[in-house]
Every structure is written in structure tokens, then in C-alpha cells.
Design a protein around this motif. Structure first.
Motif, short mmCIF file in Angstrom:
data_model
loop_
_atom_site.label_atom_id
_atom_site.label_comp_id
_atom_site.label_asym_id
_atom_site.label_seq_id
_atom_site.Cartn_x
_atom_site.Cartn_y
_atom_site.Cartn_z
N SER A 100 -90.17 -66.01 -45.14
CA SER A 100 -90.05 -64.56 -44.97
C SER A 100 -88.90 -64.02 -45.80
CB SER A 100 -89.77 -64.20 -43.50
OG SER A 100 -90.76 -64.68 -42.64
N VAL A 101 -89.12 -62.84 -46.40
CA VAL A 101 -88.00 -62.05 -46.89
C VAL A 101 -87.39 -61.39 -45.66
CG1 VAL A 101 -87.27 -60.09 -48.30
CG2 VAL A 101 -89.05 -61.63 -49.12
N VAL A 102 -86.08 -61.49 -45.53
CA VAL A 102 -85.43 -60.99 -44.32
C VAL A 102 -84.30 -60.04 -44.69
CG1 VAL A 102 -86.01 -62.98 -42.87
CG2 VAL A 102 -83.93 -63.04 -44.25
N THR A 103 -84.07 -59.09 -43.79
CA THR A 103 -82.94 -58.17 -43.95
C THR A 103 -81.75 -58.77 -43.22
OG1 THR A 103 -84.31 -56.20 -44.13
CG2 THR A 103 -82.06 -55.89 -43.38
N LEU A 130 -66.86 -70.01 -36.79
CA LEU A 130 -67.52 -69.25 -37.84
C LEU A 130 -69.01 -69.61 -37.92
CD1 LEU A 130 -67.11 -67.29 -40.23
CD2 LEU A 130 -66.57 -69.29 -41.64
N ILE A 131 -69.30 -70.88 -37.89
CA ILE A 131 -70.69 -71.34 -37.97
C ILE A 131 -71.48 -70.88 -36.76
CG2 ILE A 131 -72.12 -73.42 -37.85
CD1 ILE A 131 -70.05 -74.73 -39.75
N SER A 132 -70.86 -70.84 -35.60
CA SER A 132 -71.53 -70.39 -34.38
C SER A 132 -72.00 -68.95 -34.51
CB SER A 132 -70.60 -70.53 -33.18
OG SER A 132 -71.19 -70.03 -32.00
N VAL A 133 -71.17 -68.09 -35.09
CA VAL A 133 -71.55 -66.68 -35.27
C VAL A 133 -72.69 -66.57 -36.28
CG1 VAL A 133 -70.76 -64.40 -35.98
CG2 VAL A 133 -69.23 -65.89 -34.69
N ILE A 134 -72.64 -67.35 -37.36
CA ILE A 134 -73.71 -67.33 -38.35
C ILE A 134 -75.03 -67.76 -37.72
CG2 ILE A 134 -74.59 -68.43 -40.45
CD1 ILE A 134 -71.74 -68.55 -41.47
N LEU A 135 -75.02 -68.81 -36.92
CA LEU A 135 -76.24 -69.28 -36.27
C LEU A 135 -76.82 -68.21 -35.35
CD1 LEU A 135 -75.23 -72.95 -35.41
CD2 LEU A 135 -76.90 -72.21 -37.10
N ASP A 136 -75.96 -67.50 -34.66
CA ASP A 136 -76.43 -66.43 -33.79
C ASP A 136 -77.09 -65.31 -34.59
OD1 ASP A 136 -76.45 -65.03 -31.09
OD2 ASP A 136 -75.30 -63.59 -32.27
N GLN A 137 -76.50 -64.95 -35.73
CA GLN A 137 -77.06 -63.91 -36.58
C GLN A 137 -78.39 -64.34 -37.20
OE1 GLN A 137 -75.61 -60.65 -37.88
NE2 GLN A 137 -74.87 -60.88 -35.78
N VAL A 138 -78.47 -65.59 -37.64
CA VAL A 138 -79.66 -66.08 -38.32
C VAL A 138 -80.85 -66.18 -37.37
CG1 VAL A 138 -80.65 -68.13 -39.44
CG2 VAL A 138 -78.44 -67.26 -40.17
N SER A 139 -80.60 -66.37 -36.10
CA SER A 139 -81.70 -66.50 -35.14
C SER A 139 -82.35 -65.16 -34.82
CB SER A 139 -81.20 -67.15 -33.85
OG SER A 139 -80.25 -66.32 -33.20
N HIS A 140 -81.82 -64.05 -35.37
CA HIS A 140 -82.39 -62.73 -35.11
C HIS A 140 -82.64 -61.96 -36.41
CE1 HIS A 140 -80.19 -63.80 -31.37
NE2 HIS A 140 -81.20 -63.21 -30.79
N LEU A 141 -83.20 -62.63 -37.39
CA LEU A 141 -83.43 -62.00 -38.69
C LEU A 141 -84.75 -61.23 -38.69
CD1 LEU A 141 -82.40 -64.91 -41.09
CD2 LEU A 141 -81.18 -62.76 -40.77
N PRO A 142 -84.73 -59.92 -39.02
CA PRO A 142 -85.99 -59.16 -39.11
C PRO A 142 -86.67 -59.40 -40.46
CG PRO A 142 -84.11 -57.71 -39.50
CD PRO A 142 -83.54 -59.07 -39.18
N ALA A 143 -87.98 -59.67 -40.40
CA ALA A 143 -88.74 -59.96 -41.61
C ALA A 143 -89.21 -58.68 -42.29
CB ALA A 143 -89.93 -60.85 -41.29
N GLU A 144 -89.30 -58.71 -43.63
CA GLU A 144 -89.77 -57.58 -44.42
C GLU A 144 -91.18 -57.88 -44.96
OE1 GLU A 144 -88.38 -54.76 -44.90
OE2 GLU A 144 -86.28 -55.04 -44.38
N PRO A 145 -92.03 -56.85 -45.14
CA PRO A 145 -93.40 -57.07 -45.64
C PRO A 145 -93.44 -57.19 -47.16
CG PRO A 145 -93.08 -54.75 -45.21
CD PRO A 145 -91.80 -55.44 -44.80
N LEU A 146 -92.75 -58.18 -47.69
CA LEU A 146 -92.65 -58.32 -49.15
C LEU A 146 -93.33 -59.60 -49.63
CD1 LEU A 146 -88.98 -57.13 -49.71
CD2 LEU A 146 -91.09 -55.81 -49.81
N PHE A 147 -94.38 -59.98 -48.93
CA PHE A 147 -95.14 -61.18 -49.26
C PHE A 147 -96.48 -60.79 -49.86
CE2 PHE A 147 -98.30 -64.33 -47.39
CZ PHE A 147 -98.13 -65.26 -48.41
N LEU A 148 -96.84 -61.44 -50.94
CA LEU A 148 -98.12 -61.19 -51.60
C LEU A 148 -98.96 -62.46 -51.50
CD1 LEU A 148 -99.49 -58.86 -53.09
CD2 LEU A 148 -98.73 -59.89 -55.22
N PRO A 149 -99.92 -62.51 -50.55
CA PRO A 149 -100.71 -63.74 -50.38
C PRO A 149 -101.67 -63.96 -51.53
CG PRO A 149 -101.54 -61.99 -48.95
CD PRO A 149 -100.29 -61.46 -49.59
N VAL A 150 -101.97 -65.23 -51.79
CA VAL A 150 -102.94 -65.58 -52.81
C VAL A 150 -104.23 -66.02 -52.13
CG1 VAL A 150 -101.22 -66.20 -54.53
CG2 VAL A 150 -102.04 -67.94 -52.93
N ALA A 151 -105.28 -66.20 -52.93
CA ALA A 151 -106.58 -66.60 -52.40
C ALA A 151 -107.14 -67.74 -53.23
CB ALA A 151 -107.55 -65.41 -52.42
#
Length: 254
Positions: A100-103, A130-151
Motif C-alpha cells: 500500500s501507498v500510505v500517508t 523511540l522504536i515503541s512510538v514508531i511501531l505504534d504509528q506504523v500500526s495505524h497507517l491509512p492507505a491511499e488509492p494509488l495502486f494500478l492493478p495489472v491483468a
């Protein structure tokens, strides 16, 4: 194409390791995978990431999340500083299970930059906090619709390749059907079943990805609107907002 030597941190037992690599001009990182989930962030330029599922564009200020063991190729456009954080899955944090592209929040941005500059100089207690705060932030990443699927269907491949080469192409699905020897109804069904998007939505997504590349390079909204065959700036902005939920200006200041 140029790599500068990376700065890295990989302390045994740590829940996070990282590398910081600078790329000048156009750089392609060949197909590879990682044993641990990865958060890929750039402060300048933009990235394109390809997997077997499709293609993502990652503007500067956004980040890309990769689960472990996903084969991928990364293209760096412009002068790019890549911050790659790797996460030890033996910890208690929960992570996204799809690419996912994430904000990232302003706090997480500063944490990434601070960590990659200073974590190897901190004592164990400080680095763990410091790492504990990063892990908390990373577990709540909102995904962006910037994916282009292939077929995989041979009838869709010429259409997808053609629109990737020229996202401004506005010919109808009937016209494409004549080119690939099929009918518009069949192609319409195949787009939905193989990509999850209608033909029109897939083409809009391709145009948004092309627009993000141009805007990241400093091209104006008006310039991108006409380059992608929109008759007015407002029509382009409406399409961009329909796909991403924000106007181009708000997207880059979010």
C-alpha cells in the motif's frame, strides 16, 4: 544512474533496522524481496514500485508499505533519499498485510528522520522508547488509492500497455475492442474481474498516477490537465479528487 553508499542500522535483537540510500537521477533497484516488512519513505523525488500484482507511485511525503517476502522492483525518479525501515515481526505490533501507498503523519515523518540520524548513538532505553512510538504509528497507517492493478488476459494487456505508455489516450472501449479483436462488453467484464475496476476507473487511476509523477517533478496542475487530455483544469481536478479524495494541492499538503 548512481547509488551513494547507504547509511544503515541493524542491531541484533532490535525490532527495527533501517537503511538510508541516496539515488541521483533515474535509478532502478532490481527485483528483490525482504524477510521482514518494509516501510519505504522518500523526502525528495518520487518512487515507482512494481510487483506481480501491479504498479504504485509514491510521491515524496508519502510512504510505501511492503509485507515480507513480496518480490518488487523500485524505480527512483529524480534525486531521491530513500529511508527503508524494516520491522521484526516477532514483536507485538500488527502490520498491514498488503502492499500500500500510505500517508504518514507529521510525527512519523519526524520520527523516521530523527531515528535514521541518531538511533545508533542513543542508549538502549532511549532507542527502545523511540522504536515503541514508531511501531505504534506504523500500526495505524491509512492507505491511499494509488495502486494500478495489472491483468493477465491477453486481450487486456495491449490496452493496459497502451494506456501506461499514453495515459492521455481517450479512445472508447469499443475502439479498443476493434484493435484487440474482442467486443466492448467482454472487455468491460474482464476489467472488473481482473483488476477490480471498470475500464473508466482504471484509466482515471492511470491518469492520476501519471499526474502525480508530473506534479512531483514541478509541473503545474494546468499543464498536467492538458497533457492528460482534459479540456479544463477543473475537469482534471474533479477527476483527481474523485480518485484520491483530495485536490492536487491538498494531496501534497496533507
Amino acid at each position: 544512474m548512481k547509488y551513494l553508499p547507504p547509511n544503515s542500522y541493524d542491531k541484533p535483537g532490535s525490532l527495527i533496522s533501517f537503511t538510508v540510500r541516496q539515488c541521483a537521477n533515474l535509478t532502478v533497484v532490481p527485483r528483490h524481496s525482504h524477510a521482514h516488512p518494509q516501510l519505504l519513505y522518500t523526502t525528495t523525488g518520487f518512487l515507482q514500485v512494481r510487483t506481480d500484482s501491479g504498479k504504485w507511485v509514491v510521491p515524496n511525503g508519502q510512504a510505501f508499505w511492503l509485507p515480507s517476502d513480496v518480490a518488487h522492483e523500485v524505480t527512483c525518479n529524480g534525486s531521491v533519499t530513500m529511508h527503508s525501515l524494516f520491522f521484526n515481526t516477532s514483536g507485538d505490533a500488527e502490520f498491514l498485510d498488503t502492499c500500500s501507498v500510505v500517508t504518514i503523519s507529521p510525527l512519523l515523518k519526524e520520527l523516521i528522520l530523527y531515528t535514521t540520524r541518531t538511533v545508533d548513538t542513543l542508549d538502549s532505553a532511549a532507542s527502545e522508547r523511540l522504536i515503541s512510538v514508531i511501531l505504534d504509528q506504523v500500526s495505524h497507517l491509512p492507505a491511499e488509492p494509488l495502486f494500478l492493478p495489472v491483468a493477465s488476459d491477453s486481450r487486456l494487456k495491449p490496452i493496459i500497455d497502451g494506456l501506461l505508455d499514453d495515459p492521455s489516450d481517450s479512445q472508447s472501449l469499443d475502439a479498443w475492442a476493434n484493435e484487440v479483436g474482442s467486443c466492448a462488453r467482454t472487455l468491460s467484464r474482464l476489467f472488473i474481474t481482473q483488476t477490480g475496476l471498470t475500464f473508466g476507473r482504471w484509466r482515471e487511476r492511470a491518469r492520476v498516477i501519471a499526474a502525480l509523477k508530473g506534479l512531483s517533478e514541478g509541473r503545474s496542475v494546468t499543464e498536467m490537465a492538458y497533457a492528460l487530455d482534459y479540456r479544463s483544469q477543473s475537469a482534471f481536478i474533479n477527476m483527481f479528487k474523485r480518485t484520491t479524495g483530495r485536490t492536487p494541492g491538498k494531496f501534497f499538503t496533507h
